[in-house]
Motif scaffolding. Structure first.
Motif, short mmCIF file in Angstrom:
data_model
loop_
_atom_site.label_atom_id
_atom_site.label_comp_id
_atom_site.label_asym_id
_atom_site.label_seq_id
_atom_site.Cartn_x
_atom_site.Cartn_y
_atom_site.Cartn_z
N VAL A 1 0.80 -1.08 -0.20
CA VAL A 1 -0.15 0.07 0.18
C VAL A 1 0.98 1.49 0.05
N CYS B 1 2.55 1.83 -3.47
CA CYS B 1 1.76 2.00 -4.50
C CYS B 1 1.35 3.23 -4.95
N ASN C 1 -1.24 4.72 -5.89
CA ASN C 1 -2.39 4.83 -5.45
C ASN C 1 -2.73 4.48 -4.31
N ALA C 2 -1.88 4.07 -3.53
CA ALA C 2 -2.24 3.66 -1.97
C ALA C 2 -3.07 2.72 -2.23
N PHE D 1 -8.55 2.36 0.06
CA PHE D 1 -7.77 1.91 -0.76
C PHE D 1 -7.77 2.35 -2.06
N GLY D 2 -6.86 2.69 -2.93
CA GLY D 2 -6.97 3.10 -4.25
C GLY D 2 -7.12 1.82 -4.73
N SER D 3 -7.20 2.07 -6.36
CA SER D 3 -7.18 0.69 -7.11
C SER D 3 -5.74 0.74 -7.79
N CYS D 4 -6.01 -0.51 -8.40
CA CYS D 4 -4.48 -1.02 -9.08
C CYS D 4 -4.41 -0.36 -10.43
N THR D 5 -3.41 0.27 -10.75
CA THR D 5 -3.11 0.66 -12.40
C THR D 5 -1.72 -0.16 -12.73
N ASN D 6 -1.56 -1.32 -12.14
CA ASN D 6 -0.58 -2.02 -12.68
C ASN D 6 0.97 -1.36 -12.81
N HIS D 7 1.10 -0.48 -11.92
CA HIS D 7 2.59 -0.07 -11.92
C HIS D 7 3.47 -1.09 -11.51
N GLU E 1 4.57 -1.48 -8.38
CA GLU E 1 5.69 -1.05 -7.16
C GLU E 1 5.56 -2.14 -6.12
N ILE F 1 -2.77 -10.39 -8.24
CA ILE F 1 -3.75 -9.39 -8.64
C ILE F 1 -4.57 -9.88 -9.86
N ALA F 2 -3.72 -10.60 -10.81
CA ALA F 2 -4.66 -11.05 -11.70
C ALA F 2 -5.67 -12.04 -11.59
N ASN G 1 -8.52 -10.42 -9.85
CA ASN G 1 -9.58 -9.68 -10.77
C ASN G 1 -10.22 -11.10 -11.55
#
Ligand code: SF4
Ligand code: FES
Lengths: 259, 253
Positions: free
Chosen positions: B165, B168, B170-171, B210-216, B218, B232-233, B236
């Motif tokens: 978190v 990230c 996006n936290a 919490f934020g959402s995943c943007t696939n960075h 990190e 994460i995949a 999803n």
């Protein structure tokens, strides 16, 4: 329907919506590029291709409706996720924060996205509606720029647009932004849809890079070639249907003829 | 060797804080937390408030410790918690900036300590399996393929440290949530609640802010337990399957 709506309520659902609507655009971008590659085959081939496409009106309008719907979903979801994510860390790091993994493509998604949205408007105004003729006339290396936009004369219209250094710069910038957007977007979509597993992770990274590269090279080829033709003094009568001996097309043209 | 720790000091929750410099004499063998101990001894001797930081096992297995060190969650080192960082990873004269995790879902309680109860609430929402109680079942009664067992075990290695978190942009707690979901969703014992678990975990993660995943990527890059991004995949996929294919009768919402 209910299932889809409750899925969409979650952040992952919105990401799935972005992945699917994005995939629609990847397909469109590739199709659009393949069609435009006809530019390299000369005015006759390109114009014929464009006219054939125009004759398929229901398909064209169906496609446009799909693209518009996908755009609305993609942009709305993006803004709603960005808003959600910005709320997730209101107080940022006061000291340094070093990224370990991410790349420029991932970091620029939202800005590139907005740039592409503006470009879509520009592009439609330019080559679909044809309202930018006077603007292109300001500085233009294409000899036939004086004729302005001529509906149906796709090759001429592209030279008109690419002959303008301003317009050329916009196209080059937009293609670069698009390529960067796809480099992260394609892979990200695959990850979001849950296809990406260990064995395929690097494969999909490569596929994303390949698509991004293809879109970059393919879509830069016609603006750059067009500008080069304009610079080298291509004659408008060779380009505009009915005026050149070289390329004949039975369709009548509306605007003024440089007798 | 001598280093200076620039530590975030904040008297309490909701208040404001600031960095404060602590020059300290260290030896390369000292762990990061031991350096904080030494500084705290000196602060106590001077009747000043010691630096609050979380720790328990100090051997990288409990998930208590953690801070942003020079902009990297858990500091330098590959797949390591803060307690496993040693002074030999720094050089003489270094300025080391130490800051708490930053996320709305992780409010700072004091100095370097943040409240990570939001992670617990995600687990409460569905990070369990329902089993018939009684004597332990025969270990071989339910065969599970080795690759699947290994993968589930890898996901189970998450210690809930919250570094994913923290790192990230996006936290987002996606990596944590994905690890907690998949450690159960992959095994036969987790199948009964697979659908409701995916939904409950994700909706709680969203609701906790919490934020959402943007696939960075990190999170996976700094996770001390090496939880991979493909977790994460998997999450999803489980959520989409739960919503689109899953039977609504099992749906808790
Ligand atoms: S996924 Fe990794 S970084 Fe995140 S809480 Fe678990 S162990 Fe820590
Ligand atoms: S103190 Fe237990 S993991 Fe660091």
């Amino acid at each position: 329907m209910n299932a889809v709506l409750t899925l969409y309520r979650t952040t992952i659902g919105k990401k799935v919506a972005m992945a699917i609507s994005g995939a629609v655009y990847v397909g469109w971008v590739l199709f659009h590029m393949l069609g435009n590659l006809n530019f390299h085959l000369g005015p006759q081939v390109l114009n014929d291709y464009a006219h054939k496409l125009q004759d398929l009106a229901p398909v064209v309008w169906g496609g446009r409706a799909l693209l518009l719907a996908a755009l609305v979903v993609h942009v709305y979801s993006a803004f709603s996720l960005i808003a959600h994510n910005q709320k997730a860390r209101r107080t940022g790091y006061q000291g340094p924060m070093r990224s370990q993994q991410t790349n420029a493509a991932a970091k620029s998604m939202r800005y590139g996205g907005v740039a592409l949205l503006l470009f879509i408007l520009w592009h439609i105004a330019d080559l679909t509606l044809g309202v930018l003729g006077p603007l292109h006339g300001l500085v233009n290396f294409y000899e036939g720029a004086e004729h302005g936009f001529i509906r149906g004369e796709v090759y001429h219209d592209m030279l008109l647009s690419f002959g303008s250094p301003i317009s050329l710069a916009i196209y080059v910038g937009a293609v670069a932004a698009l390529s960067l957007h796809l480099f992260h977007g394609v892979w990200s979509a695959v990850q979001t849809l849950g296809f990406d597993q260990a064995s395929t992770a690097t494969l999909w990274r490569s596929i994303a890079a390949f698509i991004a590269g293809l879109v970059l090279v393919g879509n830069l080829s016609f603006p750059l070639a067009g500008f080069a033709y304009a610079l080298s003094g291509v004659q408008s009568q060779d380009v505009i249907t009915g005026h050149g001996v070289k390329y004949y097309n039975a369709r009548p043209i509306a605007p003024s003829s440089p007798s | 060797m001598k280093v200076t720790l620039r530590v975030w000091r904040q008297a309490g929750a909701g208040g404001s804080g600031s960095f404060k410099d602590y020059p300290v004499e260290v030896v390369p063998e000292m762990s990061f937390l031991e350096v904080l101990d030494v500084i705290n001894d000196e602060l106590v001797a001077k009747a000043e408030e010691p630096i609050a930081f979380e720790h328990d096992c100090r051997e990288g297995i409990c998930g208590s410790c953690g801070a942003m060190v020079n902009g990297r969650a858990h500091g330098p080192g590959d797949q390591s918690t803060l307690c496993q960082v040693h002074m030999r990873q720094f050089s003489d004269g270094d300025l080391i900036v130490v800051e708490p995790w930053r996320a709305e879902a992780f409010p700072v309680i004091k100095d370097l300590v943040v409240d990570r109860a939001s992670l617990d609430r995600i687990i409460q929402a569905g990070g369990y399996i329902s089993v018939r109680t009684g004597s332990a079942p025969d270990a071989n009664a339910l065969p599970i393929g080795k690759p699947l067992a290994d993968l589930a075990f890898d996901y189970a290695a998450c210690i809930g440290c919250g570094a994913c978190v923290a790192a990230c942009p996006n936290a987002s707690a996606s990596l944590f949530t994905a690890a907690k979901a998949s450690q159960l969703n992959l095994l036969p014992q987790g199948q009964v609640e697979r659908t409701s678990r995916a939904i409950a975990l994700v909706e709680t993660m969203d609701a906790e802010g919490f934020g959402s995943c943007t696939n960075h990527g990190e999170c996976a890059a700094i996770c001390p337990k090496g939880i991979p991004l493909k977790a994460i995949a998997q999450l999803n996929r489980d959520l989409v399957r739960a919503r689109v294919v899953g039977s609504p009768s099992k749906d808790p919402s």
